[in-house]
Enzyme design. Structure first.
Site, mmCIF file in Angstrom:
data_model
loop_
_atom_site.group_PDB
_atom_site.id
_atom_site.type_symbol
_atom_site.label_atom_id
_atom_site.label_comp_id
_atom_site.label_asym_id
_atom_site.label_seq_id
_atom_site.Cartn_x
_atom_site.Cartn_y
_atom_site.Cartn_z
ATOM 1 N N ASP A 1 -20.881 0.178 -13.802
ATOM 2 C CA ASP A 1 -21.384 -1.204 -13.812
ATOM 3 C C ASP A 1 -22.724 -1.311 -13.097
ATOM 4 O OD1 ASP A 1 -19.225 -2.039 -15.228
ATOM 5 O OD2 ASP A 1 -18.202 -3.030 -13.551
ATOM 6 N N THR B 1 -2.990 1.557 -14.068
ATOM 7 C CA THR B 1 -2.288 2.816 -13.751
ATOM 8 C C THR B 1 -3.193 3.819 -13.033
ATOM 9 O OG1 THR B 1 -2.958 3.867 -15.812
ATOM 10 C CG2 THR B 1 -0.938 2.570 -15.891
#
Ligand code: PRP
Ligand code: URA
Length: 218
Positions: A213, A113
């Site tokens: 990350d 989303t």
């Protein structure tokens, strides 16, 4: 895309340009990535703190008494890193502003989303003097602006004047700036760069990929 932010600062410091080039490179490893982010953060942050109120004070040098300026001891200084990627900024912020309080904001962006999902919030129920409280929200990436708007709202809901809230990012997308300027036109935004646009999955182009990350080697 048009922005109506009154207080938008994009760095033009050569050290920032140089280190943005390092972190954009997909071959840069996490160690080098973090080192470059820290260099950029130090430069952007020292500018970000330029809105802090000063008061006069007398000190005695070894030679004579003189009047100097210090950050108003009555001002409440809040450093608010947005987890995870904002964490890397907070050590620098605290190094520069040792009297600040740190309030971590746990938000992640749902991959489908693209909406922010809150998971941690240890903000107080209220601030004793909101008008003299200065908030520095730290988040390297302003993409759709959903996470940024949610983080700003947490402080706006506690009556902090929007102009006392500064959002500090490494890279911002025009879409995110437009979103923030629509909801909070008086917020201060300090960023290292404004990139071209978002891709279909909400990543900033050209950007640097997933900041968390790359920073935490995950
Ligand atoms: C990244 C980034 C911002 C958010 C930006 O966090 O650090 O918080 O995405 O995207 P938006 O402007 O579209 O909301 P992410 O959700 O990947 O969490 P992480 O820092 O834990 O990896
Ligand atoms: N979050 C990131 O880490 N990178 C992007 O490009 C967008 C959101």
């Amino acid at each position: 895309m048009k922005t109506t932010l009154k207080n938008l600062t994009v760095s033009n410091n050569p050290v920032v340009f140089h280190n943005l080039a390092v972190i954009r490179d997909k071959n840069t490893d996490s160690e080098m990535f973090r080192a470059s982010v820290i260099r950029i953060a130090r430069i952007i942050m020292s500018k970000a703190f330029s809105n802090l109120p000063l008061v006069p004070k007398k000190v005695r040098t070894p030679l004579m008494e003189t009047e100097v300026k210090v950050i108003d001891p009555g001002a409440e200084l809040i450093i608010a890193p947005v987890l995870r990627a904002g964490l890397i900024f907070s050590d620098i912020a605290v190094e520069l502003l040792p009297a600040a309080r740190i309030h971590h904001i746990g938000l992640y962006r749902d991959e489908q989303t693209l909406k922010p999902v809150p998971y941690y919030n240890k903000l107080p129920k209220n601030f004793s003097n909101p008008l003299n409280t200065y908030v520095y929200l730290l988040d390297p990436m302003l993409a759709t602006g959903g996470s940024g708007a949610a983080a700003i709202k947490l402080f706006a809901d506690l009556n902090i004047p929007i102009e006392n809230i500064t959002f500090i990012s490494l890279i911002s997308a025009p879409e995110g700036i437009a979103r923030i300027s629509g909801e909070f036109p008086d917020v201060r935004l300090m960023t290292g760069a404004i990139d071209e646009r978002l891709n279909e999955t909400g990543y900033i182009l050209p950007g640097l990929g997933d900041a968390g990350d790359r920073m935490f080697n995950t």
